[in-house]
Write an enzyme that holds these catalytic residues in place. Structure first.
Site, mmCIF file in Angstrom:
data_model
loop_
_atom_site.group_PDB
_atom_site.id
_atom_site.type_symbol
_atom_site.label_atom_id
_atom_site.label_comp_id
_atom_site.label_asym_id
_atom_site.label_seq_id
_atom_site.Cartn_x
_atom_site.Cartn_y
_atom_site.Cartn_z
ATOM 1 N N LYS A 80 -65.366 -68.415 -23.317
ATOM 2 C CA LYS A 80 -65.488 -68.720 -24.686
ATOM 3 C C LYS A 80 -66.599 -69.883 -24.871
ATOM 4 C CE LYS A 80 -63.502 -70.537 -29.048
ATOM 5 N NZ LYS A 80 -62.325 -71.127 -29.693
ATOM 6 N N SER A 128 -60.616 -68.372 -33.919
ATOM 7 C CA SER A 128 -61.839 -68.757 -33.340
ATOM 8 C C SER A 128 -62.284 -67.977 -32.339
ATOM 9 C CB SER A 128 -62.212 -70.312 -33.619
ATOM 10 O OG SER A 128 -61.634 -70.664 -32.564
ATOM 11 N N SER A 139 -56.064 -70.140 -32.919
ATOM 12 C CA SER A 139 -57.304 -69.680 -32.235
ATOM 13 C C SER A 139 -57.464 -68.713 -30.973
ATOM 14 C CB SER A 139 -58.355 -70.703 -32.051
ATOM 15 O OG SER A 139 -59.015 -71.169 -33.416
#
Lengths: 480, 482
Positions: A78, A153, A177
């Site tokens: 990420k 997210s 997330s």
């Protein structure tokens, strides 16, 4: 020859070790696939050009049996994890050109374990969002239905695993997330106990809630990946100084007994009957496996969402103050004076969702409001922790849906409150700091759903074991 | 005792003293804390506040704060808990300062000061730990300001007093007391010129006899004992002038400009920051055990008050001398090194506070930079003791020790300061003088006793001051009565 990218992490690890294929072959298949698919899915912000070179080096190590535990496995990070000398954007224009001078502990640990980083995945700006629509780099599309969101997210990381664009990926989970996008994209995602994974080099959203974790195809894959990023880090004061067990052996153990807690009132209140049915079907599967269940109460969890939307913005309002255009990150052009430098750099560098949360947080902490919002929220947070601790006196894990719905169409949710409600089942585990994971539990209209398992502190092995038993009995995780 | 102004106004003052703690590394990072290094060379990733970095508490700072708390007999908190103080400033990298709000490490305590020979207790509200900010350099470049983050993250102990001070003089006495405490405790070098100790003063005035406080102003940026006195006096006068002209004092922050000796408004209460404090989530509360506090308390170094008393008892010096010798730890050590080795420590006090201090003042420096070592002083005092060096001779030696690279013995030889001790030599001198002054000799023998002084003077003159006056007296008495 089978498609190497569709293999699980464990299969790839064994294949590499037994020299059925090379890391170079595996890596180049992933890169080819990324090349083909990413323009539609948009799950990568950057691709590491040196991946093939690194794969060749891994192959050398494997050939002389000096490879590490994850040697040659291509993964994605990420874009919230700092990597030395590489761009780390956090999905924001603010950090569009930010080249980190240091690496996060998560990156270091996985590099030492031998992985190859294919690239960095798209995400909601500063991890604020539940649909991946707040990214400066555009929305990520759900690989299962390109008109739908992957969740957020960590949507890029979930989509990348779902679309076979990496073996596993890292993510972060502040209010869901990891788990919500895992459910939306039909993959397995785990957020460990707060403090299990070092936050050093992981760009902060809400410090007391943020926790790193992983996405993988299976619970066993996730356990191997997670044990390689976990562990005490003296650079993170909130990191837990406890030895990490072999999560893979715990996950695959046959000797573990479970009592799964079913929070009755939460389940009774599920609005979408299909989601409720799916959850009940999943519990039946567990029961069929001989796993005991027990109805429990989790009082005060109904306040989790408002509590979260006080604490997380409050912390973020301070965490994001450093983006002021002075030392790094976006700086507005030709500032007239200091105030102008601050206000324009931040107005131009941050997106709307981030600004909204900074404003909410600043308000909650302001003189005259602090007691009514922040202090009260902290009190309720403690009550929620207590609820869980009481429950764990009777059960070894707790099951509930990951989400109240399946993936929705891009731009279809306009109300911020409706968007915030995406995390209604996932937030409690963050507030309590408990390990929690989502595993695929079937589909509604061909869109995946997830079941969530929440464990007691440091009991990642217990929920991974439960998830693995569930996956041994089902093939939902193979339906992507 | 309150100092009442002629105009009937009483001033009420409280000080906030920021003390840089003498740790090797910063409070939340491992970057070094040394002063005066090239800009931004001592700022780590954490000090710069890069995305993703986290603070790790330097536990030495906790120990030092507890030391201070024990020394002023204050309550010590059972846990160290930090808070974020939010405000934007270019030299504050994170946009918040990690400080303490609730549960400061050091709770209420007291510090005794002495003013006009009277003792007075000054209440300490609290002392808490926090990180220092960097420095903004506004005059380095023409069109923009520069930031030096070397200082960012340096540990500070902020010591907040009650509004118990009633004059600029009391404030300085209090500041000096804190200075001696922190240096005796060795938790700071206390060097105000390098910013190791800085002071903000809260000043208000009220009519004498009034119990309510007036509106106060906070004067920032005072960095020497002298300026503290000047700034406070100036601010008191300014407030009196404003009120007597029918105005009212606005609650505001003012900056002291030492070159103009004036305070100027910096920001008013309306523009005061709302710091939005909240607990620092990156640091978990650290428990402080009773045992740890006890251990620190039991191992406290000797404090100025105790040392002052001990010097009086042990070295038979006056309280006044002892107080001055204990104005800094280094001076007290310097004195004691000498006192332990000489026969008359009282003399040591006299010489250290007299001629040696005069030299330090002449060259505007402190004892740590003294060109005269305690060994020089021992040598000197022993020579005075055995009367091989006269008082005026010793004065000369002290001056030349500072101004040349010669040793005590070299100076005595080159300057011919060795006292003539030999009775035979003195007798010869006296014989010559008697021979040269037959008239006076006769008058003396006829009962003019006053002339004895004349002969002493002549002998001393002839010896160029090097004859031991006591011996001269003895021998002269013998000779003249013959």
């Amino acid at each position: 020859m089978t498609d190497l990218t569709s293999l699980t992490l464990l299969e790839q690890r064994d294949g590499l070790k037994n020299k059925k294929f090379s890391s170079e072959e595996l890596t180049s298949e992933y890169l080819k696939r990324i090349d083909k698919k990413n323009k539609d899915i948009n799950c990568f912000i950057s691709i590491d050009d040196s991946a093939i070179e690194k794969a060749k080096k891994c192959d050398e190590k494997i050939s002389n049996n000096s490879g590490s535990v994850l040697e040659g496995i291509p993964i994605a990070h990420k874009d919230i994890f700092c990597i030395k000398d590489q761009r780390t954007t956090c999905g924001s224009k603010m950090l569009d050109k930010f080249i980190s001078p240091y690496s996060s502990t998560v990156y270091e640990k996985l590099s030492n374990a031998g992985v190859i980083t294919l690239g960095k995945t798209n995400m909601d700006e500063f991890a604020m969002g539940s649909s991946n629509e707040t990214s400066f780099y555009g929305s990520v599309k759900n690989p299962i239905d390109l008109e739908r969101v992957p969740g957020g997210s960590s949507g890029g990381s979930a989509a990348a695993v779902s679309a076979n664009l990496c073996s596993f990926s890292t993510g972060t989970d502040t209010g869901g997330s990891i788990r919500q996008p895992a459910a939306f994209c039909g993959v397995t995602g785990i957020k460990p106990t707060y403090g299990r994974v070092s936050r050093w080099g992981m760009i902060a959203f809400a410090s007391s809630l943020d926790q790193g974790g992983v996405f993988a195809k299976t619970a066993l894959d996730a356990s191997l990946a997670l044990e390689n990023i976990s562990g005490f880090d003296p650079k993170d004061s909130t990191s837990i100084n406890k030895k990490v067990p072999s999560l893979l052996s715990e996950a695959s153990s046959n000797d573990m007994d479970h009592i799964v807690g079913i929070p009755k009132s939460i389940i009774n209140n599920i609005k979408d009957v299909k989601v409720k049915n799916n959850f009940e079907e999943s519990i039946k599967i567990l029961k069929k496996l001989g796993i005991k269940t027990k109805e429990i109460e989790l009082p005060n969890l109904e306040y989790a969402l408002p509590v979260y939307y006080v604490i997380a913005p409050a912390e973020c309002s301070a965490n994001l103050s450093r983006y002021d255009g002075v030392r790094f990150g976006y700086r507005c052009e030709e500032p007239k004076n200091l105030d102008d430098l601050y206000s324009r750099s931040r107005a131009e560098g941050f997106g709307d969702e981030v600004k909204k949360r900074i404003l909410i947080g600043t308000f909650c902490l302001s003189a005259g409001y602090y007691d009514a919002y922040y202090i009260k929220a902290q009190k309720i947070r403690n009550l929620i922790k207590e609820s869980f601790l009481n429950a764990f006196k009777e059960v070894s894990s707790i099951a509930m849906p990951t989400c109240a719905n399946v993936s929705f169409k891009l731009n279809s949710i306009q109300s911020p409150v409706e968007m915030y409600e995406q995390d209604i089942y996932t937030i409690p585990a963050n507030l309590a700091g408990l390990p929690a994971m989502s595993v695929p539990s079937g589909k509604i209209n061909n869109l995946p759903l997830g079941i969530q398992f929440i464990g007691n502190y440091l009991k990642e092995g217990v929920i991974l074991n439960l998830a693995n038993k569930f996956q041994e009995q089902t093939d939902f995780h193979k339906q992507v | 005792m309150s100092e009442v102004d002629n105009s009937g106004w009483e001033s009420v003052i409280g000080l906030e003293i920021h003390v840089q703690l003498a740790t090797e590394s910063k409070i939340f990072s491992n970057a070094p804390t040394a002063f005066g290094r090239p800009q931004n060379t001592q700022a780590s990733l954490v000090d710069i506040g890069l995305p993703g970095v986290l603070p790790v508490l330097n536990k030495k700072t906790i120990e030092m704060a507890i030391k201070f708390g024990c020394a002023i007999d204050a309550d010590i908190s059972s846990r160290a808990i930090f808070a974020r103080k939010n405000y934007f400033y270019p030299d504050l990298p994170k946009g918040y300062q990690i400080s303490q709000l609730d549960d400061p490490i050091v709770g209420s305590g007291k510090i005794e000061i002495e003013i006009n020979d009277q003792k007075k207790l000054i209440g300490i509200t609290r002392a808490h730990l926090e990180e220092d900010a960097g420095k903004s350099l506004h005059d380095k470049y023409d069109n923009f300001s520069a930031i030096d983050l070397n200082r960012a993250g340096t540990p500070l102990l902020e010591i907040v007093s009650e509004p118990d001070l009633r004059s600029a003089k009391e404030s300085v006495a209090y500041l000096k007391k804190v200075h001696s405490l922190i240096t005796f405790l060795e938790i700071s070098d206390g060097d105000m010129s390098q910013g190791s100790m800085r002071c903000d003063a809260n000043v208000s005035i009220r009519k004498f006899g009034e119990s309510k406080y007036g509106n106060r102003t906070e004067i920032k940026n005072i960095n020497s004992f002298k300026f503290v006195e000047k700034a406070i006096n100036h601010e008191i006068q300014r407030q009196i002038d404003v009120v007597e002209d029918g105005g009212r004092i606005e609650q505001e922050t003012r900056l002291y400009n030492s070159s103009k000796n004036e305070t100027r408004p910096m920001r008013s209460k309306e523009h005061a920051n709302d710091y939005r404090y909240f607990p620092e989530p990156d640091l978990i509360p650290l428990n402080i055990s009773k045992e740890q506090i006890l251990e620190i308390r039991n191992n406290l170094p000797e404090l100025p008050e105790e040392k002052k008393l001990r010097f009086v008892n042990e070295y038979k010096i006056s309280e006044y001398e002892s107080k001055n010798l204990n104005s800094s730890k280094e001076l007290s050590i310097f004195f004691e090194n000498i006192a332990k080795e000489v026969s008359y420590p009282k003399n040591a006090a006299k010489w250290v506070l007299g001629d040696l201090t005069a030299m330090l003042n002449r060259y505007n420096t402190e004892i740590k930079n003294s060109k005269i070592s305690y060994r020089d002083m021992i040598n000197l005092l022993n020579k005075i003791d055995d009367e091989s060096l006269s008082g005026p001779g010793a004065k000369k030696v002290i001056e030349l020790l500072w101004e040349s690279d010669k040793s005590v013995d070299e100076i005595i030889i080159s300057e011919g300061l060795d006292q003539v001790q030999d009775e035979g030599d003195i007798e010869k001198l006296i014989d010559t003088i008697i021979e040269e002054n037959p008239k006076q000799y006769e008058q003396f023998n006829n009962g003019k006793d006053k002339l004895f002084g004349f002969f002493v003077g002549q002998v001393m003159k002839a010896s160029k001051g090097s004859a031991n006056p006591k011996k001269v007296n003895e021998v002269l008495k013998k000779k003249l009565s013959q």
